[in-house]
Design a protein around this motif. Structure first.
Motif, PDB file in Angstrom:
ATOM      1  N   GLY A   1      -5.774   8.303   1.531  1.00 43.37           N
ATOM      2  CA  GLY A   1      -4.965   8.807   0.442  1.00 43.37           C
ATOM      3  C   GLY A   1      -4.645  10.280   0.490  1.00 43.37           C
ATOM      4  O   GLY A   1      -4.381  10.902  -0.523  1.00 43.37           O
ATOM      5  N   MET A   2      -4.669  10.844   1.678  1.00 40.68           N
ATOM      6  CA  MET A   2      -4.195  12.216   1.792  1.00 40.68           C
ATOM      7  C   MET A   2      -2.788  12.173   2.325  1.00 40.68           C
ATOM      8  O   MET A   2      -2.438  11.287   3.093  1.00 40.68           O
ATOM      9  CB  MET A   2      -5.069  12.987   2.786  1.00 40.68           C
ATOM     10  CG  MET A   2      -6.135  13.807   2.132  1.00 40.68           C
ATOM     11  SD  MET A   2      -7.083  14.638   3.370  1.00 40.68           S
ATOM     12  CE  MET A   2      -6.851  16.313   2.894  1.00 40.68           C
ATOM     13  N   THR A   3      -1.987  13.130   1.929  1.00 39.79           N
ATOM     14  CA  THR A   3      -0.642  13.152   2.489  1.00 39.79           C
ATOM     15  C   THR A   3      -0.713  13.745   3.885  1.00 39.79           C
ATOM     16  O   THR A   3      -1.684  14.403   4.250  1.00 39.79           O
ATOM     17  CB  THR A   3       0.294  14.052   1.654  1.00 39.79           C
ATOM     18  OG1 THR A   3      -0.273  15.359   1.647  1.00 39.79           O
ATOM     19  CG2 THR A   3       0.425  13.570   0.256  1.00 39.79           C
ATOM     20  N   GLU A   4       0.325  13.496   4.636  1.00 37.23           N
ATOM     21  CA  GLU A   4       0.345  14.003   5.995  1.00 37.23           C
ATOM     22  C   GLU A   4       0.286  15.529   5.979  1.00 37.23           C
ATOM     23  O   GLU A   4      -0.361  16.158   6.812  1.00 37.23           O
ATOM     24  CB  GLU A   4       1.616  13.529   6.687  1.00 37.23           C
ATOM     25  CG  GLU A   4       1.539  13.711   8.187  1.00 37.23           C
ATOM     26  CD  GLU A   4       2.633  12.948   8.901  1.00 37.23           C
ATOM     27  OE1 GLU A   4       2.968  11.846   8.453  1.00 37.23           O
ATOM     28  OE2 GLU A   4       3.138  13.482   9.895  1.00 37.23           O
ATOM     29  N   LYS A   5       0.960  16.108   4.997  1.00 37.61           N
ATOM     30  CA  LYS A   5       1.002  17.562   4.888  1.00 37.61           C
ATOM     31  C   LYS A   5      -0.395  18.133   4.645  1.00 37.61           C
ATOM     32  O   LYS A   5      -0.813  19.081   5.309  1.00 37.61           O
ATOM     33  CB  LYS A   5       1.922  17.947   3.733  1.00 37.61           C
ATOM     34  CG  LYS A   5       2.847  19.096   4.045  1.00 37.61           C
ATOM     35  CD  LYS A   5       3.962  19.128   3.037  1.00 37.61           C
ATOM     36  CE  LYS A   5       4.038  20.466   2.331  1.00 37.61           C
ATOM     37  NZ  LYS A   5       4.911  20.363   1.137  1.00 37.61           N
TER      38      LYS A   5
ATOM     39  N   GLY B   1      -8.360  10.023  15.423  1.00 33.45           N
ATOM     40  CA  GLY B   1      -8.977   8.992  14.598  1.00 33.45           C
ATOM     41  C   GLY B   1      -9.192   9.480  13.181  1.00 33.45           C
ATOM     42  O   GLY B   1      -8.856   8.789  12.206  1.00 33.45           O
ATOM     43  N   ARG B   2      -9.712  10.684  13.054  1.00 37.93           N
ATOM     44  CA  ARG B   2     -10.003  11.244  11.734  1.00 37.93           C
ATOM     45  C   ARG B   2      -8.724  11.410  10.922  1.00 37.93           C
ATOM     46  O   ARG B   2      -8.670  11.122   9.730  1.00 37.93           O
ATOM     47  CB  ARG B   2     -10.663  12.605  11.944  1.00 37.93           C
ATOM     48  CG  ARG B   2     -11.961  12.751  11.206  1.00 37.93           C
ATOM     49  CD  ARG B   2     -12.664  14.007  11.615  1.00 37.93           C
ATOM     50  NE  ARG B   2     -13.491  13.788  12.794  1.00 37.93           N
ATOM     51  CZ  ARG B   2     -13.892  14.751  13.597  1.00 37.93           C
ATOM     52  NH1 ARG B   2     -13.535  15.990  13.369  1.00 37.93           N
ATOM     53  NH2 ARG B   2     -14.653  14.464  14.619  1.00 37.93           N
ATOM     54  N   PHE B   3      -7.699  11.867  11.584  1.00 37.62           N
ATOM     55  CA  PHE B   3      -6.396  12.086  10.969  1.00 37.62           C
ATOM     56  C   PHE B   3      -5.871  10.783  10.359  1.00 37.62           C
ATOM     57  O   PHE B   3      -5.440  10.738   9.215  1.00 37.62           O
ATOM     58  CB  PHE B   3      -5.461  12.570  12.088  1.00 37.62           C
ATOM     59  CG  PHE B   3      -4.150  13.115  11.653  1.00 37.62           C
ATOM     60  CD1 PHE B   3      -4.039  14.425  11.224  1.00 37.62           C
ATOM     61  CD2 PHE B   3      -3.014  12.334  11.700  1.00 37.62           C
ATOM     62  CE1 PHE B   3      -2.815  14.940  10.845  1.00 37.62           C
ATOM     63  CE2 PHE B   3      -1.782  12.845  11.320  1.00 37.62           C
ATOM     64  CZ  PHE B   3      -1.684  14.157  10.889  1.00 37.62           C
ATOM     65  N   GLN B   4      -5.973   9.704  11.149  1.00 38.74           N
ATOM     66  CA  GLN B   4      -5.482   8.407  10.674  1.00 38.74           C
ATOM     67  C   GLN B   4      -6.242   7.941   9.442  1.00 38.74           C
ATOM     68  O   GLN B   4      -5.671   7.455   8.478  1.00 38.74           O
ATOM     69  CB  GLN B   4      -5.622   7.346  11.782  1.00 38.74           C
ATOM     70  CG  GLN B   4      -4.873   7.654  13.059  1.00 38.74           C
ATOM     71  CD  GLN B   4      -3.379   7.785  12.839  1.00 38.74           C
ATOM     72  OE1 GLN B   4      -2.860   7.301  11.842  1.00 38.74           O
ATOM     73  NE2 GLN B   4      -2.696   8.456  13.745  1.00 38.74           N
TER      74      GLN B   4
ATOM     75  N   MET C   1       3.450  10.339  -3.645  1.00 39.69           N
ATOM     76  CA  MET C   1       2.978   9.034  -3.191  1.00 39.69           C
ATOM     77  C   MET C   1       1.469   9.015  -2.932  1.00 39.69           C
ATOM     78  O   MET C   1       0.772   8.104  -3.373  1.00 39.69           O
ATOM     79  CB  MET C   1       3.733   8.646  -1.919  1.00 39.69           C
ATOM     80  CG  MET C   1       3.556   7.208  -1.552  1.00 39.69           C
ATOM     81  SD  MET C   1       3.945   6.126  -2.938  1.00 39.69           S
ATOM     82  CE  MET C   1       5.556   5.558  -2.491  1.00 39.69           C
ATOM     83  N   ALA C   2       0.986  10.064  -2.244  1.00 37.47           N
ATOM     84  CA  ALA C   2      -0.434  10.064  -1.896  1.00 37.47           C
ATOM     85  C   ALA C   2      -1.284  10.070  -3.161  1.00 37.47           C
ATOM     86  O   ALA C   2      -2.272   9.334  -3.265  1.00 37.47           O
ATOM     87  CB  ALA C   2      -0.766  11.276  -1.040  1.00 37.47           C
ATOM     88  N   THR C   3      -0.883  10.877  -4.131  1.00 41.41           N
ATOM     89  CA  THR C   3      -1.619  10.918  -5.395  1.00 41.41           C
ATOM     90  C   THR C   3      -1.547   9.560  -6.093  1.00 41.41           C
ATOM     91  O   THR C   3      -2.552   9.044  -6.589  1.00 41.41           O
ATOM     92  CB  THR C   3      -1.009  11.988  -6.314  1.00 41.41           C
ATOM     93  OG1 THR C   3      -0.663  13.105  -5.527  1.00 41.41           O
ATOM     94  CG2 THR C   3      -1.968  12.368  -7.407  1.00 41.41           C
ATOM     95  N   PHE C   4      -0.378   8.991  -6.091  1.00 43.02           N
ATOM     96  CA  PHE C   4      -0.207   7.689  -6.721  1.00 43.02           C
ATOM     97  C   PHE C   4      -1.129   6.655  -6.080  1.00 43.02           C
ATOM     98  O   PHE C   4      -1.815   5.897  -6.762  1.00 43.02           O
ATOM     99  CB  PHE C   4       1.256   7.243  -6.591  1.00 43.02           C
ATOM    100  CG  PHE C   4       1.491   5.855  -7.125  1.00 43.02           C
ATOM    101  CD1 PHE C   4       1.666   5.647  -8.488  1.00 43.02           C
ATOM    102  CD2 PHE C   4       1.498   4.751  -6.279  1.00 43.02           C
ATOM    103  CE1 PHE C   4       1.864   4.370  -8.974  1.00 43.02           C
ATOM    104  CE2 PHE C   4       1.687   3.479  -6.776  1.00 43.02           C
ATOM    105  CZ  PHE C   4       1.873   3.282  -8.124  1.00 43.02           C
TER     106      PHE C   4
ATOM    107  N   ALA D   1       0.814  -1.206   0.000  1.00 36.04           N
ATOM    108  CA  ALA D   1       0.000   0.000   0.000  1.00 36.04           C
ATOM    109  C   ALA D   1       0.852   1.262   0.000  1.00 36.04           C
ATOM    110  O   ALA D   1       0.338   2.370   0.025  1.00 36.04           O
ATOM    111  CB  ALA D   1      -0.903   0.017   1.219  1.00 36.04           C
ATOM    112  N   ALA D   2       2.168   1.054  -0.036  1.00 32.57           N
ATOM    113  CA  ALA D   2       3.112   2.164  -0.032  1.00 32.57           C
ATOM    114  C   ALA D   2       3.023   2.997   1.237  1.00 32.57           C
ATOM    115  O   ALA D   2       3.403   4.165   1.264  1.00 32.57           O
ATOM    116  CB  ALA D   2       2.917   3.059  -1.254  1.00 32.57           C
ATOM    117  N   LEU D   3       2.497   2.395   2.300  1.00 31.52           N
ATOM    118  CA  LEU D   3       2.476   3.083   3.592  1.00 31.52           C
ATOM    119  C   LEU D   3       3.803   2.858   4.304  1.00 31.52           C
ATOM    120  O   LEU D   3       4.146   3.549   5.246  1.00 31.52           O
ATOM    121  CB  LEU D   3       1.331   2.548   4.460  1.00 31.52           C
ATOM    122  CG  LEU D   3      -0.072   2.970   4.058  1.00 31.52           C
ATOM    123  CD1 LEU D   3      -1.110   2.193   4.848  1.00 31.52           C
ATOM    124  CD2 LEU D   3      -0.280   4.462   4.252  1.00 31.52           C
ATOM    125  N   ASP D   4       4.552   1.868   3.863  1.00 30.52           N
ATOM    126  CA  ASP D   4       5.800   1.509   4.509  1.00 30.52           C
ATOM    127  C   ASP D   4       6.794   1.171   3.400  1.00 30.52           C
ATOM    128  O   ASP D   4       6.376   0.819   2.293  1.00 30.52           O
ATOM    129  CB  ASP D   4       5.556   0.285   5.419  1.00 30.52           C
ATOM    130  CG  ASP D   4       6.582   0.241   6.535  1.00 30.52           C
ATOM    131  OD1 ASP D   4       7.565   0.998   6.457  1.00 30.52           O
ATOM    132  OD2 ASP D   4       6.380  -0.559   7.468  1.00 30.52           O
TER     133      ASP D   4
END
Lengths: 254, 696
Positions: free
Chosen positions: B614-618, B605-608, A81-84, A56-59
């Motif tokens: 599929g959102m970036t941390e930023k 929880g929402r953040f996780q 990555m997130a977009t991918f 899942a590309a989380l790690d």
């Protein structure tokens, strides 16, 4: 054509204190063809979750490669990555992971909105998927108002709406009762029949018996695999349980 | 043995939950300290002996009620928040086999420990800061006295007893709630999916109506009396409206946004709008409270600072634009029993001057100038028909301000002497000076002649300067009328007395005096001895010249006395404003801090999920930050809007207190807003850190 190729994957965790190392994956190699429905089985601690997180590309793996449609995951920049992931992968989790502040509709639409889809297009994409999953009546409800099975179907709809190359499912039946489990597995069969590639990690023999191929992982390695061939679900079920018995009683790979 | 175990448990619980307990204890410490300081200031007799200091204890004892009320609310608020956060933990003890009474004991011990720490620290820090406060008060009262360390045992025990009682009541409240809870409920997590907030239409309508009416009252209030009467109603309406709109208006507005598809289904809007919807539901009351408290701080600080900073300005306008250090008036009433009438006589100017010079000499200075400022001040209604005609009669408050006027009559000679100008006009003419802003508006329409009784004057000149200020803000039409001679002024007075059947001519034979060195008086006359000297001198003269026992009607209006008085009152108010603002800020900080903590756990929880979907941390962080900033600044923006609407009314109220320097008030208001926003930002920064630590 292989949509997913995993070769010599290795993952070693270093605990924060003391520096002792834990090997989660030692050497995993397998590939998934387009349109396949693969189940990965293994006991707790066998490295399933680690594997899924890497897929899942989380790690990121310590060594080895993951190629999705010929593109290497580790070559993708952090920022892209997130977009991918949004564009290529769909996720279904054991705990649904629906946002309770969103209606069912908005939960499904979220990935599209994140992709910057035009608001006018949204409904067109939502409709067929909601119908297919039998949740068109629920669209205006909120997660707390619907059952577990309905939540999971919502999650599946959310995973499907971006037309991902691959759906990754992590114990999708883990929090469901038996009827909802049957429903969900039927849904997976149906979308797989329409050509959707699915990779599912599961504990449940029953869930795995719906797949077209089952991989077994033990101690961080692919230990064995079963192809469905012409087997019925029941026959596959039997084969899987035999293998599991072998696994737990400590048989060696032949 | 058991007690030892419970004590250990209680102590370790406090340590484990330090994130909750530290602000709880700090707030208690702060409130106790401020209460102790105010109480001690109220009882400190040393203050009564310094110039203007008599006002400090009185004002503190009024202000202390605000602190008491806020303390009770805050103590209950923090206690019930702690209880809510720790319900699960108490439930766990219950499940693990402790009886509820045991849990109650632990709870009591936790409360006892935190209360003892808070009160002890509060009283001790109060004692330490007290000397600092005294120094500060002396500074703002402009006296050089140094008040040393001071402890009043009565204040100590009253503070301790009061706060202990408050905390004990809060404990009892929680203990009762604990007793009513079932173990399962104690354990049940708060995570059971929260309902979507409903739009409360009735509340929305109420909110709009109350806020609208409140704003309307504040904006339309015109006469000073109206201002005072309506101001409190307006304040209450605005408070109600603020709460109602935060509760219902926010939800309605966000739902409206959600319905607008082209807006809602956008990356940056979708999550923000729906999250805010839930946030507002949980925080509306807290945020509305912050908005009210913030408005309170802003109004309090801007007015008290303006009044204090405007003291010299007000003094100047009260004493002939700085042309007088002292007003003296040597009139006295004399009753003639045979005619059964009261006559008013005037001490000859030379005599009055001689008395003043004698007193000046006693205090080590000399009279520099002694100028007449004789005048007659009268309220009346004017009838206008083309050429201006005046009719004199008694005026009541119901008369519309259009033709209600305050006239100040003064001989032109006196005007010229005081202002140093040389205004001349012919016999039978007068000069006309509008004083209040309203009068200036009406001024255009005034021309021709003006008639008092059987005497008619032509308005020969219109001037725009008069040394006596402070009436600009008045809603009446205030004019000064400069007449050819004192005889004309007396003529008007006689006419009025005749019309209304009064016994006296109400002309004030007042003189404006300047001294070579007024400081000499200011230094040596704190006990108002010069006034007593003056009265004695006038009485002695009256006794000599007129046999009998005249009751004097004299005036010795010294600017240095007024200065002490003003600095005393406005300085005390200023200091009270600071103390209350600190208490309000405490309340604000606590609400925000606890809001951040309780929200942090929800947001985690929402953040996780957002990360997984599929959102970036930023991106996720940016969305959350945006929401927090909106939620955070909504109360401040509300407060600033409230403040803006209240501005004209506040200005009028200040005008009643003789502060008519609008520029100063505007500056003070702007400065207070900036200072408050900065402090608020600081609180935000400090609490946001805890929040991000939880979320991550």
């Amino acid at each position: 054509m292989a949509i997913l190729e995993v070769s010599n994957l290795k993952k070693i965790y270093t605990t924060r204190f003391g520096g002792s190392k834990v090997q989660a994956l030692s050497n995993v190699t397998f590939s998934v063809e387009k349109g396949e429905y693969v189940a990965i089985m293994g006991e707790s601690g066998s490295g399933k979750t680690t594997l899924l997180n890497i897929l899942a590309a989380l790690d990121r793996p310590t060594a080895g490669k993951v190629m999705l449609e010929g593109k290497e995951l580790s070559a993708i920049k952090e920022a892209e990555m997130a977009t991918f992931r949004r564009e290529n992968l769909g996720f279904v989790f054991q705990e649904f992971n629906l946002l309770d502040t969103f209606s069912i509709r908005d939960n499904i639409l979220l990935p599209l909105v994140l992709n910057g889809e035009k608001p006018a297009e949204l409904e067109n994409k939502l409709k067929p998927i909601a119908e297919e999953l039998g949740i068109e009546e629920l669209l205006n409800k909120f997660p707390y108002e619907v059952s577990g099975g309905q939540k999971q179907r919502t999650a599946v709809a959310r995973a499907l709406i971006t037309n991902p190359k691959l759906i990754l499912a992590d114990e999708p039946t883990g929090a469901l009762d038996s009827k909802s489990t049957d429903d969900l597995l039927r849904v997976f069969r149906e979308i797989n029949a329409k050509g959707q590639t699915i990779l599912m990690v599961t504990h449940s023999t029953k869930a795995a018996s719906h797949a077209s191929r089952v991989l077994f992982i033990r101690d961080g390695e692919v230990f064995h695999q079963i192809y469905r061939g012409d087997c019925t679900n029941e026959q596959l079920y039997q084969k899987i349980s035999d293998t599991l018995t072998l696994l737990t009683t400590g048989g060696e790979q032949r | 043995m058991k007690l030892g175990l419970f004590l250990r448990l209680a102590w370790s619980n406090i340590k484990k939950n330090h994130q909750l307990y530290i602000p709880h204890i700090l707030a208690g410490t702060g409130l106790t300290a401020i209460f102790y300081i105010m109480l001690t200031l109220g009882k400190d007799d040393r203050l009564r002996n310094i110039k203007g200091g008599y006002a400090v204890p009185e004002i503190m004892m009024i202000g202390i009620w605000v602190v008491i009320i806020l303390s009770v609310i805050l103590v209950f608020f923090t206690n019930s928040f702690l209880m809510k956060q720790r319900t699960r933990e108490y439930g766990m003890y219950n499940v693990l086999g402790m009886e509820k009474s045991h849990v109650g004991h632990i709870m009591f011990l936790e409360n006892l420990i935190s209360t003892v720490i808070a009160i002890t620290a509060g009283v001790l820090s109060g004692m330490l800061v007290y000397k600092l406060c005294c120094m500060f008060i002396c500074k703002i009262l402009r006296v050089s006295t140094i008040l040393g360390f001071y402890v009043n045992p009565e204040c100590v025990w009253k503070t301790v007893a009061g706060f202990a009682a408050m905390y004990f009541a809060a404990f009892l409240w929680n203990r009762i709630r604990l007793a009513r809870l079932k173990p399962v409920e104690l354990l049940a997590s708060a995570g059971a999916g929260e309902r979507e907030p409903k739009t409360k239409w009735i509340l929305l309508v109420i909110g709009l109506a109350t806020l609208g009416t409140g704003y309307y009252l504040a904006l339309k209030a015109e006469s000073p009396l109206e201002v005072i009467k309506d101001f409190f109603i307006a304040v209450i309406l605005v408070i109600v409206g603020t709460y109602a709109l935060f509760l219902a208006g926010s939800v309605a507005f966000l739902k409206l946004l959600r319905r607008k598809k082209s807006f809602y289904y956008r990356k940056s809007n979708m999550i923000a709008v729906s999250d805010l919807l839930y946030r507002m539901k949980q925080n509306a009351v807290g945020l509305a409270s912050i908005a009210i408290l913030a408005t309170g701080v802003l109004v309090m600080m801007s007015t008290t600072v303006s009044l204090y900073a405007g003291c010299e300005d007000s003094l100047k306008s009260m004493y002939m634009d700085g042309a007088a250090d002292l007003f003296v008036e040597g009139g006295y009433s004399y009753r003639n029993d045979e005619e059964e009438k009261i006559y008013r006589f005037q001490l000859p100017e030379e005599e009055l001057r001689a008395i003043t010079e004698r007193i000046a000499e006693k205090y080590g200075t000399k009279v520099k100038s002694f100028k007449p400022g004789r005048n007659l001040t009268e309220s009346m209604t004017v009838e206008m028909n083309g050429a201006t005609k005046t009719y004199v009669q008694e005026r009541s408050f119901e008369i519309p301000p259009e033709n209600a006027v305050d006239f100040l009559f003064m001989p032109i000679d006196d005007y010229n002497q005081i202002t140093g100008r040389n205004v001349q006009f012919g016999d039978g003419e007068i000069a006309w000076v509008p004083l209040s802003d309203n009068a200036k508006d009406l001024n255009e329409r005034v021309s021709g002649t003006i008639q008092f009784g059987d005497k008619t004057y032509t308005i020969g000149k219109k001037l725009d300067y008069f040394p006596q200020k402070g009436t600009e803000g008045s809603l009446l039409n205030v004019y000064a009328i400069l007449m050819p001679s004192i005889e004309d002024v007396e003529g008007v007075g006689r006419q009025i007395s005749r019309d209304l059947d009064w016994d006296m001519l109400r002309v004030s034979y007042m003189y404006a005096v300047q001294f070579e060195d007024t400081e000499k008086f200011a230094e040596n006359d704190a006990d108002h001895q010069s006034f007593a000297d003056f009265c004695d001198a006038v009485r002695a003269y009256a006794k000599k010249e007129y046999d009998g026992d005249p009751s004097t009607h004299t005036r010795w209006d010294a600017s240095w006395h007024m200065r002490d008085e003003m600095y005393g009152i406005y300085g005390s108010l200023f200091f009270l404003g600071i103390l209350l603002s600190i208490v309000f800020l405490f309340a604000t900080a606590l609400i925000i801090y606890y809001k951040q903590i309780s929200e942090g756990y929800d947001d985690r929880g929402r953040f996780q999920i957002l990360l997984k979907v599929g959102m970036t941390e930023k991106e996720t962080k940016a969305t959350i930050r945006r929401q927090i900033v909106i939620v955070f600044f909504l109360p401040v923006i509300t407060a600033v809007i409230h403040m803006t609407v209240a501005y004209p009314v506040t200005k009028k109220l200040l005008a009643l207190l003789m502060l008519s320097n609008n520029k100063l008030f505007l500056l003070c208001t702007a400065l207070t807003i900036v200072a408050f926003t900065l402090l608020y930002l600081l609180i935000y920064r400090l609490t946001a850190r805890t929040y991000y630590r939880i979320v991550r």
